[in-house]
Design an enzyme around this catalytic site. Structure first.
Site, PDB file in Angstrom:
ATOM      1  N   GLY A  79       0.553  -1.203   0.028  1.00  0.00           N
ATOM      2  CA  GLY A  79       0.012   0.005  -0.027  1.00  0.00           C
ATOM      3  C   GLY A  79       0.853   1.200   0.116  1.00  0.00           C
ATOM      4  O   GLY A  79       0.252   2.223   0.420  1.00  0.00           O
ATOM      5  N   LYS A  80       2.147   1.280  -0.602  1.00  0.00           N
ATOM      6  CA  LYS A  80       2.817   2.391  -0.498  1.00  0.00           C
ATOM      7  C   LYS A  80       2.209   3.494  -1.339  1.00  0.00           C
ATOM      8  O   LYS A  80       2.092   4.805  -1.012  1.00  0.00           O
ATOM      9  CB  LYS A  80       4.257   2.325  -1.064  1.00  0.00           C
ATOM     10  CG  LYS A  80       5.149   1.417  -0.325  1.00  0.00           C
ATOM     11  CD  LYS A  80       6.513   1.640  -0.763  1.00  0.00           C
ATOM     12  CE  LYS A  80       6.825   1.088  -2.000  1.00  0.00           C
ATOM     13  NZ  LYS A  80       6.191  -0.234  -2.218  1.00  0.00           N
ATOM     14  N   LYS A  85       7.378   9.602  -8.458  1.00  0.00           N
ATOM     15  CA  LYS A  85       7.389   7.958  -8.525  1.00  0.00           C
ATOM     16  C   LYS A  85       8.954   7.670  -9.372  1.00  0.00           C
ATOM     17  O   LYS A  85       8.528   7.492 -10.907  1.00  0.00           O
ATOM     18  CB  LYS A  85       6.300   7.319  -9.113  1.00  0.00           C
ATOM     19  CG  LYS A  85       6.375   5.729  -9.263  1.00  0.00           C
ATOM     20  CD  LYS A  85       6.267   5.243  -8.050  1.00  0.00           C
ATOM     21  CE  LYS A  85       6.274   3.733  -8.160  1.00  0.00           C
ATOM     22  NZ  LYS A  85       6.414   3.119  -6.821  1.00  0.00           N
ATOM     23  N   ASP A 127       0.442   2.873 -10.890  1.00  0.00           N
ATOM     24  CA  ASP A 127       0.899   3.903  -9.493  1.00  0.00           C
ATOM     25  C   ASP A 127       1.121   5.216  -9.843  1.00  0.00           C
ATOM     26  O   ASP A 127       0.647   6.108  -9.147  1.00  0.00           O
ATOM     27  CB  ASP A 127       2.160   3.119  -8.940  1.00  0.00           C
ATOM     28  CG  ASP A 127       1.873   1.806  -8.454  1.00  0.00           C
ATOM     29  OD1 ASP A 127       0.815   1.293  -8.220  1.00  0.00           O
ATOM     30  OD2 ASP A 127       3.147   1.194  -8.025  1.00  0.00           O
ATOM     31  N   GLU A 136       7.588   8.397  -3.730  1.00  0.00           N
ATOM     32  CA  GLU A 136       7.239   7.137  -3.573  1.00  0.00           C
ATOM     33  C   GLU A 136       8.417   6.182  -4.068  1.00  0.00           C
ATOM     34  O   GLU A 136       8.841   6.420  -4.981  1.00  0.00           O
ATOM     35  CB  GLU A 136       6.011   6.694  -4.014  1.00  0.00           C
ATOM     36  CG  GLU A 136       5.550   5.295  -3.656  1.00  0.00           C
ATOM     37  CD  GLU A 136       4.578   4.624  -4.372  1.00  0.00           C
ATOM     38  OE1 GLU A 136       4.301   3.557  -4.487  1.00  0.00           O
ATOM     39  OE2 GLU A 136       3.692   5.549  -4.987  1.00  0.00           O
ATOM     40  N   GLY A 137       9.002   5.388  -2.885  1.00  0.00           N
ATOM     41  CA  GLY A 137       9.975   4.357  -3.515  1.00  0.00           C
ATOM     42  C   GLY A 137       9.345   3.243  -4.520  1.00  0.00           C
ATOM     43  O   GLY A 137       8.230   3.199  -4.824  1.00  0.00           O
ATOM     44  N   ASN A 152      -1.260  -0.075   7.676  1.00  0.00           N
ATOM     45  CA  ASN A 152      -2.093  -0.019   6.470  1.00  0.00           C
ATOM     46  C   ASN A 152      -2.564  -1.729   6.626  1.00  0.00           C
ATOM     47  O   ASN A 152      -1.790  -2.476   6.376  1.00  0.00           O
ATOM     48  CB  ASN A 152      -1.573   0.158   5.201  1.00  0.00           C
ATOM     49  CG  ASN A 152      -2.490   0.006   4.074  1.00  0.00           C
ATOM     50  OD1 ASN A 152      -3.583   0.463   4.329  1.00  0.00           O
ATOM     51  ND2 ASN A 152      -2.149  -0.516   2.986  1.00  0.00           N
TER      52      ASN A 152
END
Length: 239
Positions: free
Chosen positions: A17-18, A40, A57, A118-119, A178
């Site tokens: 859930g990142k 991203k 994503d 975000e990784g 999460n």
């Protein structure tokens, strides 16, 4: 004028859930009155639409941001196959270059009040033969938010990841619980253990607890996050 803020979102694993939490953070920052953009930088798994390669994503992040960056700035490295980035990059003849990402991040900071980076996968996912995403986080020099997928084994994964973040000299600004497994036994007890250990060992607060959502609703999840506390932490962490 207030300096722009930024953070690096990592997770205890892949598929925990990142992107969902990153989107929730973007909604939360926007509600807080901030211009929020997303990066991203490395995305593995692309689809083609209207002659343009896209990533699901990245699409979700764009939908949540109130400052949408150009695709080449938001995702400088878009890989086609959905697999470990360093493997796909080698097969596709792409060099995942940290300096390029740092330059994109620097430009993004000129366009927004806060930039959520975000990784990909977990904190130590390799980018090439010698560098991993932890090296990217160090190069960016921003605090880290850890997304913990609440399921069996999450305590160990959370504590190991927090230790890895600290070992790189980075600040763990907080973590998000999460719920990815609605059938998990003793979720409250697991979260309480992580809350106590992460606070004691790393001074990292629980920023929010998000229940299992199907379908995912990042705008609703934003209300479950302590955005005000996170903003204050990010401001305090600025050099």
């Amino acid at each position: 004028m207030t300096a722009p803020l930024s953070l690096f979102v990592t997770g205890t694993d892949t598929e925990i859930g990142k992107t969902f939490v990153s989107a929730a953070l973007l909604h939360g920052f926007a509600r807080h009155g901030l211009r929020a953009a997303a990066l991203k930088p490395v995305a593995a798994g692309a689809y083609e639409r209207d002659g343009v390669w896209r990533n699901e994503d990245a699409d979700q992040l764009d939908a949540a941001a109130n400052v949408v960056l150009p695709p080449e700035l938001r995702t400088p490295f878009l890989l086609k196959a959905p697999a470990a980035p360093h493997i796909v990059a080698a097969q596709e003849g792409v060099t995942l270059d940290i300096d390029t990402i740092v330059a994109c991040h620097r430009e993004a900071l000129t366009r927004a009040d806060v930039v959520v980076v975000e990784g990909a996968g977990g904190f130590r996912v390799p980018m090439n033969d010698t560098q991993d995403l932890a090296d990217l986080a160090v190069a960016l020099g921003v605090p880290v938010v850890l997304v913990v997928g609440v399921r069996l084994g999450c305590i160990n994964h959370a504590l190991l990841t927090a230790d890895a973040i600290a070992a790189r000299g980075l600040k763990l600004a907080g973590w998000v619980a999460n719920h990815v497994d609605p059938a998990m036994s003793f979720p409250d007890e697991n979260i309480a253990t992580m809350r106590d250990w992460l606070a004691r060992e790393h001074g990292a607060p629980l920023l929010g607890r998000i229940p299992h959502m199907s379908p995912a609703a990042p705008e609703s999840a934003a209300a479950m996050l302590d955005i005000a506390a996170l903003v204050e932490t990010l401001r305090t962490a600025q050099p």
